[in-house]
Scaffold this motif. Structure first.
Motif, PDB file in Angstrom:
ATOM      1  N   HIS B 241       0.841  -1.196   0.000  1.00  0.00           N
ATOM      2  CA  HIS B 241       0.000   0.000   0.000  1.00  0.00           C
ATOM      3  C   HIS B 241       0.884   1.257   0.000  1.00  0.00           C
ATOM      4  O   HIS B 241       0.687   2.163  -0.794  1.00  0.00           O
ATOM      5  N   ARG B 307      -7.405   1.794  -3.426  1.00  0.00           N
ATOM      6  CA  ARG B 307      -6.741   1.235  -2.250  1.00  0.00           C
ATOM      7  C   ARG B 307      -6.578  -0.284  -2.409  1.00  0.00           C
ATOM      8  O   ARG B 307      -5.521  -0.839  -2.105  1.00  0.00           O
ATOM      9  N   LYS B 310      -3.632  -1.134  -4.699  1.00  0.00           N
ATOM     10  CA  LYS B 310      -2.314  -0.903  -4.113  1.00  0.00           C
ATOM     11  C   LYS B 310      -1.958  -1.976  -3.095  1.00  0.00           C
ATOM     12  O   LYS B 310      -0.796  -2.298  -2.898  1.00  0.00           O
ATOM     13  N   ARG B 311      -2.973  -2.545  -2.425  1.00  0.00           N
ATOM     14  CA  ARG B 311      -2.703  -3.545  -1.396  1.00  0.00           C
ATOM     15  C   ARG B 311      -2.564  -4.948  -1.973  1.00  0.00           C
ATOM     16  O   ARG B 311      -2.261  -5.883  -1.240  1.00  0.00           O
TER      17      ARG B 311
END
Lengths: 190, 390
Positions: B241, B307, B310-311
């Motif tokens: 992240h 999000r 990205k994780r």
């Protein structure tokens, strides 16, 4: 251990409307631990209060999704379109000016303002969206009826289980919170 | 827990990369007999892309020493291995000096006679000073890489906290020195390809580009390394992240610098400046810059807003690889139109891939030399305590 536990202090005999039960903890780790256990016990209408943001806490009370990013994104897109078409309207439709022989609709020249408007609208959406989703401003909130709650802005950590939780049963909640290391458990009236 | 990893996959990868890179570079050298000018120009393009990753890694290494944080801790050994390729890349700069006459117009006496503006720049733009400056840049980069690597290894052995402080203290001034040297290097090696043209933000475009290439590369390597111990036990979605957020920031920084230069030159529309963009926004290069706008800025920007993406290392690595490919294409777009003759673009592609094999081989060789986790770093306990599912 269970047999030597002192009798519960807070027996509710008169049914004054109850907002919930609040437990007071001494440290952030205790609060996160208690929040996690309470969530695991099946309670969903729970909330944590601490003097500073605790990253794990929102996840511990099961608050993993928020619509705020979507609101900010939409705000940004609206800002970008508004920024671009404001300049388009001024430069092409309302008051065309020949600047250095360039076309009226000169997109490179419009980018800085479009960018700034994107940031501005996204930032306003973030602040206003946050207020709306948090139902703020809120002149009255029952949790402030809890004794010692002012300490939540200093060095105390609180976990509230709300009475409208489908599983809410007063005595069981009090017992659970005490067993999780709360230094004090109190009722909160509406 | 084992802190070193099974070097077998890295060694296999190293050997394959060396073979592929070696074959392609031999092909490139063979083609030098057809056209030595184009050989040296393609050599510059290929060398630049991969050296840029090594120099960018140095920037990220110093950045994480200054800021601290779990994301920097987990990628530190990858960054260090990347910076240890710099001495060999410095040696590989020698052919660029030897071929300077094929690459740089300002080395031609007749160009100096015809263009007084270029002749005026000869106190700076002359081969002797060019070489001296290049030696200074490499000395600064290699010295920074040397000390950061040496202290990091010394800390592994002695567990002395003093080294953490040393690395932090060096990184502040080191970052300033790095940004100055990258600025001057990009002026010398790339801006002087068109010696009448100038842009004051050019150096920053390279600072952002090289850091961006390095970060995209590191994300790709991390996505590969977390498949096995020890990093599979350490690296959490939380770290990806953070790396994803930094990737988004650098994509935006690069776009900001690259667009600023365009906006100012386009607004001014001055004859000595606009030529740079006239060549690069018409014909085939015009199509390329539209692709760069979409695939180097818009697509990564929109993807990296998420999000969840990205994780998720598997999705993040796709964006990182897209950025890496677009960095190559952007470099071609920046450099190749400066070479005026009719070009065989595939020569540049062979050079990019050939240097890629060689550099990746060097990187894998260096990576396998040290534990993947700085075991005696003061952050060790806190990073190890991170829940890998967070």
């Amino acid at each position: 251990m269970a047999t030597t536990r002192p009798p519960l202090v807070h027996h509710r005999r008169h049914a004054t409307p109850l907002y919930g039960v609040i437990a007071e903890f001494e440290g952030p780790a205790d609060l996160v631990h208690a929040a996690r256990k309470t969530y695991e016990a099946g309670y969903r209408r729970i909330n944590g209060y601490s003097p500073y943001p605790i990253e794990e806490l929102s996840e511990a009370i099961g608050f993993t999704h928020t619509r705020l990013p979507l609101i900010v994104f939409i705000g940004g897109v609206v800002g970008a379109l508004a920024g671009y078409f404001m300049q388009y309207y001024i430069e092409v439709i309302d008051y065309p000016l020949n600047v250095g022989g360039k076309p009226y609709n000169s997109w490179p020249a419009f980018i800085p303002i479009t960018f700034e408007m994107t940031v501005l609208f996204a930032a306003f959406s973030a602040v206003l969206g946050m207020l709306v989703l948090n139902k703020l401003p809120q002149p009255y909130h029952p949790v402030f009826n809890a004794p010692n709650f002012a300490m939540a802005t200093r060095d105390r950590f609180f976990l509230a289980v709300e009475a409208n939780d489908p599983q809410f049963e007063h005595d069981r909640v009090v017992e659970l919170l005490k067993s999780l290391g709360a230094i004090e458990v109190n009722d909160v009236e509406v | 827990m084992s802190t070193s990893f099974n070097p077998q996959p890295a060694n296999t990868f190293r050997n394959r990369a060396f073979i592929a890179g070696g074959v392609l570079l031999l092909v490139l050298v063979a083609l030098a007999f057809l056209d030595s000018h184009q050989f040296f120009q393609a050599y510059l393009v290929g060398w630049t892309f991969w050296t840029g990753i090594a120099v960018g890694s140095l920037a990220l290494l110093m950045l994480q020493h200054m800021t601290g944080g779990g994301w920097g801790f987990v990628i530190r050994r990858v960054l260090e291995a990347s910076t240890r390729t710099l001495p060999i890349m410095a040696l590989l700069f020698i052919p660029i000096i030897l071929g300077a006459h094929s690459i740089y117009e300002w080395t031609h006496q007749e160009v100096l006679e015809q263009h007084p503006v270029v002749a005026f720049k000869t106190p700076y733009l002359n081969l002797t000073f060019f070489i001296v400056r290049a030696v200074v840049y490499f000395a600064v980069w290699i010295a920074l890489a040397f000390f950061l690597n040496r202290w990091s290894l010394a800390q592994d052995r002695t567990a002395d906290v003093r080294y953490t402080k040393n690395m932090r203290v060096l990184s502040g001034p080191g970052m300033i020195a790095l940004i100055f040297t990258i600025t001057f290097a990009s002026v010398d090696w790339y801006m002087s390809l068109e010696p009448e043209w100038y842009s004051t933000i050019y150096g920053f475009i390279f600072v952002a580009s090289w850091s961006l290439s390095a970060l995209a590369f590191v994300i790709a390597v991390m996505a590969w390394l977390i498949q096995e111990e020890p990093l599979s036990r350490v690296v959490a979605p939380l770290h990806f992240h953070d790396l994803g957020k930094l990737l988004l920031a650098l994509v935006m920084l690069w776009s900001y610098f690259a667009f600023s230069q365009y906006l100012i030159i386009w607004s001014g529309n001055l004859p000595e400046e606009i030529g740079y963009y006239l060549e690069r926004t018409h014909g085939l290069w015009g199509a390329v810059i539209i692709a760069i706008g979409i695939l180097h800025f818009a697509a990564p920007f929109l993807f990296l807003l998420s999000r969840e993406l990205k994780r998720n290392p598997r999705r993040l690595v796709m964006v990182a690889l897209l950025v890496l490919v677009m960095r190559m294409i952007d470099l071609l777009w920046m450099l190749v139109p400066a070479f005026h003759e009719h070009r065989w673009i595939w020569l540049d592609v062979i050079a990019l891939l050939g240097f890629g094999g060689l550099w990746l081989g060097l990187f894998a060789w260096q990576l396998a030399k040290r534990p993947l986790i700085p075991i005696n770093d003061p952050q060790f306990e806190s990073v190890m305590a991170t829940d890998v599912h967070r």
